[in-house]
Design a protein around this motif. Structure first.
Motif, PDB file in Angstrom:
ATOM      1  N   ALA A 212       0.765  -1.319   0.048  1.00  0.00           N
ATOM      2  CA  ALA A 212       0.032  -0.006   0.095  1.00  0.00           C
ATOM      3  C   ALA A 212       1.002   1.403   0.103  1.00  0.00           C
ATOM      4  O   ALA A 212       0.546   2.183  -0.542  1.00  0.00           O
ATOM      5  CB  ALA A 212      -0.996  -0.039   1.149  1.00  0.00           C
ATOM      6  N   GLY A 213       1.819   1.303   0.792  1.00  0.00           N
ATOM      7  CA  GLY A 213       2.678   2.507   0.777  1.00  0.00           C
ATOM      8  C   GLY A 213       3.377   2.735  -0.582  1.00  0.00           C
ATOM      9  O   GLY A 213       3.308   4.017  -0.971  1.00  0.00           O
ATOM     10  N   ILE A 214       4.099   1.657  -1.303  1.00  0.00           N
ATOM     11  CA  ILE A 214       4.510   1.909  -2.633  1.00  0.00           C
ATOM     12  C   ILE A 214       3.464   2.333  -3.608  1.00  0.00           C
ATOM     13  O   ILE A 214       3.626   3.124  -4.403  1.00  0.00           O
ATOM     14  CB  ILE A 214       5.219   0.783  -2.893  1.00  0.00           C
ATOM     15  N   ALA A 215       2.277   1.589  -3.619  1.00  0.00           N
ATOM     16  CA  ALA A 215       1.375   1.881  -4.516  1.00  0.00           C
ATOM     17  C   ALA A 215       0.658   3.139  -4.497  1.00  0.00           C
ATOM     18  O   ALA A 215       0.506   3.743  -5.637  1.00  0.00           O
ATOM     19  CB  ALA A 215       0.211   0.830  -4.483  1.00  0.00           C
ATOM     20  N   PHE A 216       0.543   3.795  -3.493  1.00  0.00           N
ATOM     21  CA  PHE A 216      -0.214   5.000  -3.369  1.00  0.00           C
ATOM     22  C   PHE A 216       0.566   6.046  -2.710  1.00  0.00           C
ATOM     23  O   PHE A 216       0.109   7.135  -2.514  1.00  0.00           O
ATOM     24  CB  PHE A 216      -1.290   4.748  -2.288  1.00  0.00           C
ATOM     25  N   HIS A 217       2.105   5.880  -2.706  1.00  0.00           N
ATOM     26  CA  HIS A 217       2.756   6.985  -2.303  1.00  0.00           C
ATOM     27  C   HIS A 217       2.428   7.651  -0.928  1.00  0.00           C
ATOM     28  O   HIS A 217       2.280   9.029  -0.831  1.00  0.00           O
ATOM     29  CB  HIS A 217       2.825   8.000  -3.398  1.00  0.00           C
ATOM     30  N   THR A 218       2.317   6.834   0.039  1.00  0.00           N
ATOM     31  CA  THR A 218       1.602   7.241   1.335  1.00  0.00           C
ATOM     32  C   THR A 218       2.352   6.206   2.248  1.00  0.00           C
ATOM     33  O   THR A 218       2.419   5.025   2.256  1.00  0.00           O
ATOM     34  CB  THR A 218      -0.010   6.939   1.387  1.00  0.00           C
ATOM     35  N   ARG A 219       2.618   6.759   3.516  1.00  0.00           N
ATOM     36  CA  ARG A 219       3.085   5.941   4.274  1.00  0.00           C
ATOM     37  C   ARG A 219       1.807   5.106   5.138  1.00  0.00           C
ATOM     38  O   ARG A 219       1.045   5.623   5.915  1.00  0.00           O
ATOM     39  CB  ARG A 219       3.937   6.982   5.583  1.00  0.00           C
ATOM     40  N   VAL A 220       2.154   3.842   5.153  1.00  0.00           N
ATOM     41  CA  VAL A 220       1.214   2.734   5.587  1.00  0.00           C
ATOM     42  C   VAL A 220       2.070   1.840   6.777  1.00  0.00           C
ATOM     43  O   VAL A 220       2.911   1.159   6.060  1.00  0.00           O
ATOM     44  CB  VAL A 220       0.574   2.124   4.635  1.00  0.00           C
ATOM     45  N   ARG A 221       1.706   1.871   7.792  1.00  0.00           N
ATOM     46  CA  ARG A 221       2.385   1.143   8.813  1.00  0.00           C
ATOM     47  C   ARG A 221       1.599  -0.376   9.010  1.00  0.00           C
ATOM     48  O   ARG A 221       0.030  -0.279   8.674  1.00  0.00           O
ATOM     49  CB  ARG A 221       2.521   1.700   9.957  1.00  0.00           C
ATOM     50  N   LEU A 222       2.204  -1.074   9.903  1.00  0.00           N
ATOM     51  CA  LEU A 222       1.386  -2.311  10.041  1.00  0.00           C
ATOM     52  C   LEU A 222       0.240  -2.174  10.849  1.00  0.00           C
ATOM     53  O   LEU A 222      -0.804  -2.773  10.531  1.00  0.00           O
ATOM     54  CB  LEU A 222       2.410  -3.262  10.746  1.00  0.00           C
ATOM     55  N   ASP A 223       0.247  -1.230  11.983  1.00  0.00           N
ATOM     56  CA  ASP A 223      -0.732  -0.898  12.530  1.00  0.00           C
ATOM     57  C   ASP A 223      -2.175  -0.324  11.996  1.00  0.00           C
ATOM     58  O   ASP A 223      -3.303  -0.404  12.283  1.00  0.00           O
ATOM     59  CB  ASP A 223      -0.521   0.179  13.889  1.00  0.00           C
ATOM     60  N   ASP A 224      -2.046   0.371  10.570  1.00  0.00           N
ATOM     61  CA  ASP A 224      -2.919   0.803   9.958  1.00  0.00           C
ATOM     62  C   ASP A 224      -3.729  -0.323   9.048  1.00  0.00           C
ATOM     63  O   ASP A 224      -4.794   0.027   8.575  1.00  0.00           O
ATOM     64  CB  ASP A 224      -2.301   1.633   8.669  1.00  0.00           C
ATOM     65  N   VAL A 225      -3.051  -1.619   9.101  1.00  0.00           N
ATOM     66  CA  VAL A 225      -3.682  -2.637   8.343  1.00  0.00           C
ATOM     67  C   VAL A 225      -4.914  -3.647   9.217  1.00  0.00           C
ATOM     68  O   VAL A 225      -4.486  -3.825  10.186  1.00  0.00           O
ATOM     69  CB  VAL A 225      -2.663  -3.586   7.750  1.00  0.00           C
ATOM     70  N   HIS A 226      -5.981  -3.464   8.640  1.00  0.00           N
ATOM     71  CA  HIS A 226      -7.035  -4.398   9.338  1.00  0.00           C
ATOM     72  C   HIS A 226      -6.629  -5.812   9.110  1.00  0.00           C
ATOM     73  O   HIS A 226      -6.577  -6.240   7.979  1.00  0.00           O
ATOM     74  CB  HIS A 226      -8.373  -4.037   8.888  1.00  0.00           C
ATOM     75  N   ARG A 227      -6.852  -6.678  10.305  1.00  0.00           N
ATOM     76  CA  ARG A 227      -6.245  -8.029   9.953  1.00  0.00           C
ATOM     77  C   ARG A 227      -7.333  -8.950  10.691  1.00  0.00           C
ATOM     78  O   ARG A 227      -7.755  -8.724  11.751  1.00  0.00           O
ATOM     79  CB  ARG A 227      -4.798  -8.134  10.569  1.00  0.00           C
ATOM     80  N   GLU A 228      -7.713  -9.755   9.787  1.00  0.00           N
ATOM     81  CA  GLU A 228      -8.296 -11.262  10.203  1.00  0.00           C
ATOM     82  C   GLU A 228      -7.844 -12.520   9.760  1.00  0.00           C
ATOM     83  O   GLU A 228      -7.256 -12.393   8.619  1.00  0.00           O
ATOM     84  CB  GLU A 228      -9.992 -11.184   9.791  1.00  0.00           C
ATOM     85  N   GLY A 229      -7.670 -13.343  10.818  1.00  0.00           N
ATOM     86  CA  GLY A 229      -7.151 -14.818  10.495  1.00  0.00           C
ATOM     87  C   GLY A 229      -7.939 -15.574   9.769  1.00  0.00           C
ATOM     88  O   GLY A 229      -9.223 -15.144   9.502  1.00  0.00           O
ATOM     89  N   MET A 230      -7.582 -16.718   9.353  1.00  0.00           N
ATOM     90  CA  MET A 230      -8.694 -17.631   8.572  1.00  0.00           C
ATOM     91  C   MET A 230      -9.051 -18.944   9.386  1.00  0.00           C
ATOM     92  O   MET A 230      -9.325 -19.952   8.775  1.00  0.00           O
ATOM     93  CB  MET A 230      -7.906 -18.031   7.306  1.00  0.00           C
ATOM     94  N   THR A 231      -8.614 -19.040  10.512  1.00  0.00           N
ATOM     95  CA  THR A 231      -8.749 -20.127  11.531  1.00  0.00           C
ATOM     96  C   THR A 231     -10.244 -20.841  11.541  1.00  0.00           C
ATOM     97  O   THR A 231     -10.696 -21.695  11.873  1.00  0.00           O
ATOM     98  CB  THR A 231      -8.297 -19.933  12.725  1.00  0.00           C
ATOM     99  N   GLU A 232     -11.077 -19.730  11.468  1.00  0.00           N
ATOM    100  CA  GLU A 232     -12.559 -19.888  11.728  1.00  0.00           C
ATOM    101  C   GLU A 232     -13.252 -20.308  10.249  1.00  0.00           C
ATOM    102  O   GLU A 232     -14.451 -20.666  10.186  1.00  0.00           O
ATOM    103  CB  GLU A 232     -13.242 -18.765  12.157  1.00  0.00           C
ATOM    104  N   VAL A 233     -12.560 -20.434   9.050  1.00  0.00           N
ATOM    105  CA  VAL A 233     -13.191 -20.833   8.032  1.00  0.00           C
ATOM    106  C   VAL A 233     -13.575 -22.334   7.940  1.00  0.00           C
ATOM    107  O   VAL A 233     -12.742 -23.245   8.387  1.00  0.00           O
ATOM    108  CB  VAL A 233     -12.318 -20.520   6.811  1.00  0.00           C
ATOM    109  N   THR A 234     -14.578 -22.839   7.618  1.00  0.00           N
ATOM    110  CA  THR A 234     -15.232 -24.074   7.705  1.00  0.00           C
ATOM    111  C   THR A 234     -15.412 -24.705   6.327  1.00  0.00           C
ATOM    112  O   THR A 234     -15.495 -24.108   5.247  1.00  0.00           O
ATOM    113  CB  THR A 234     -16.476 -24.368   8.703  1.00  0.00           C
ATOM    114  N   ALA A 235     -15.530 -26.075   6.464  1.00  0.00           N
ATOM    115  CA  ALA A 235     -16.097 -26.845   5.210  1.00  0.00           C
ATOM    116  C   ALA A 235     -17.444 -26.168   4.848  1.00  0.00           C
ATOM    117  O   ALA A 235     -17.934 -26.069   3.487  1.00  0.00           O
ATOM    118  CB  ALA A 235     -16.332 -28.249   5.290  1.00  0.00           C
TER     119      ALA A 235
END
Length: 430
Positions: A212-235
């Motif tokens: 994101a930082g490179i694509a948008f010429h903007t400083r984007v830090r890890l804390d700016d990224v919304h994150r959800e894991g995949m452990t709850e994905v089911t069959a």
């Protein structure tokens, strides 16, 4: 004319990637020299376990004192592949201070402190390259930073973690559950003994921040990224996806707002149509889909991890930095002139797939539809299956904000007729 004085390279870390870097430097020495215009010499290797046998590396080059190595003063390039925040951060800045440019594969550090590292490189007139930090062997950083520098990138959508893609692909193709697919990934060496960084999305989030930082010429830090894991994905989620003509992938999504005034960066599982190019990415491979004004849609695909693929990206950077060194120049540094704000997840607009466990009796659907309407979320399709007084209700929405969806789900949980929210999945790529 070939310059006779070799460029001296120090290697910080000699694990899976570092050992491959050293091997390629040795076996391809003549080709690298011809491409660079000067020979490259491995001048030192910093490791934690000096007694380990490292085939092809002169034991006299091995040291446990990484600080002393980067302070030598005669190094041209330092290759950092130890990972983590410290001591990598201090070693990189020390390398700049003592005259060396740096090639790094350290996604976590770059996502957290990329701006400070770029500033240190600029202060000392040195290069900081990190193609290997995102998507292994796939050329991605340089195309975004250089090839598309004259274009306007609007969206970057990608599978940037091979472990999670292997697990989800196995669940999709065989009907396996999450734990079963994870166990197979571990047995095959695709997953670490502790897979948390991968399956909870931390690895992909760091890569999303960099992209994101490179694509948008903007400083984007890890804390700016919304994150959800995949452990709850089911069959069951995959079964629902198939009924919609979709599959499920863990995606890193970086995009501009429609008005261009802000950006968002997020990582989470999502359904994508089988017609989308990312849907066909199998096994432990990575792929990144880039959308821009002038070039339209581009896709970058290949092995996203592993010793040799990642070393290939490191060596590509090493050649570029070495050429700059010979020419007395530096390559592109940080481009953050746009300084766009990073919007919160609540402002993200997309479609949603919601699976509800409800009572199988008249009026339930009307109650659920009313809740959606009250929160401004328009329903696209509804599918209901009932048996023995219980039912499963699957709702697919039109585009709505994440904040509106969260409010809708909170209200649904309060209905007496809704016994549980089985799953919530975003629908992307349409």
């Amino acid at each position: 004319m070939m310059r006779t004085r070799p460029l001296k390279v120090a290697l910080l870390g000699c694990g899976v990637v570092g050992s491959e870097v050293a091997r390629i430097m040795t076996t391809h020495a003549d080709d690298l020299a011809a491409r660079i215009g000067a020979p490259v010499e491995l001048a030192g290797v910093a490791v934690r376990r000096p007694d380990k046998v490292r085939e092809g590396i002169d034991p006299a080059l091995v040291t446990t004192d990484a600080t002393a190595l980067v302070k030598r003063g005669d190094l041209d390039i330092v290759v950092e592949v130890i990972g983590g925040i410290e001591p990598a951060r201090t070693l990189i800045t020390t390398a700049f201070e003592h005259g060396a440019s740096v090639v790094s594969a350290n996604k976590a550090l770059l996502a957290q402190d990329g701006a400070a590292l770029h500033a240190a490189a600029e202060e000392h007139g040195k290069d900081l390259y990190y193609e290997a930090a995102v998507a292994g062997a796939i050329p991605l950083i340089r195309p975004l930073r250089e090839s598309l520098a004259g274009d306007k990138v609007n969206r970057v959508l990608g599978i940037v973690n091979g472990t999670t893609n292997f697990i989800l692909d196995k669940m999709d193709s065989t009907g396996a559950g999450y734990q079963e697919a994870l166990d197979e990934a571990t047995a095959l060496g695709y997953a670490e003994a502790d897979p948390t960084a991968d399956v909870e999305g931390f690895d992909a989030a760091a890569k999303a921040a960099i992209l994101a930082g490179i694509a948008f010429h903007t400083r984007v830090r890890l804390d700016d990224v919304h994150r959800e894991g995949m452990t709850e994905v089911t069959a069951a989620d995959f079964a629902s996806a198939r009924e919609m003509g979709c599959t499920i992938k863990l995606l890193a999504i970086c995009e501009r707002a429609e008005d261009g005034a802000s950006v968002t960066a997020r990582v989470h599982p999502a359904m994508i149509p089988l017609s989308h190019p990312l849907a066909s990415v199998r096994g432990a491979y990575n792929a990144v889909f880039v959308e821009s004004d002038a070039s339209g849609q581009l896709m970058f695909y290949g092995p996203g991890a592993g010793g040799a693929p990642t070393a290939s990206a490191v060596l590509g950077d090493l050649v570029a930095v070495a050429r700059n060194r010979i020419n007395g120049a530096t390559g592109p540094g940080e481009s953050a002139y746009a300084a766009l704000p990073v919007s919160p997840m609540g402002e993200v607009v997309t479609r949603y797939h919601i699976s509800l466990d409800v009572a199988d009796k008249p009026g339930v659907l009307a109650q659920v539809a009313t809740v959606f309407a009250e929160h401004g979320v328009s329903i696209d399709t509804v599918r209901q299956q009932g048996k023995d007084g219980e039912a499963s209700l699957v709702v697919v929405t039109h585009r709505a904000s994440d904040a509106a969806l969260v409010g809708t789900v909170e209200a649904l949980r309060k209905l007496d007729t809704v016994r549980g929210v089985a799953s919530i999945m975003r629908v992307e790529g349409e």
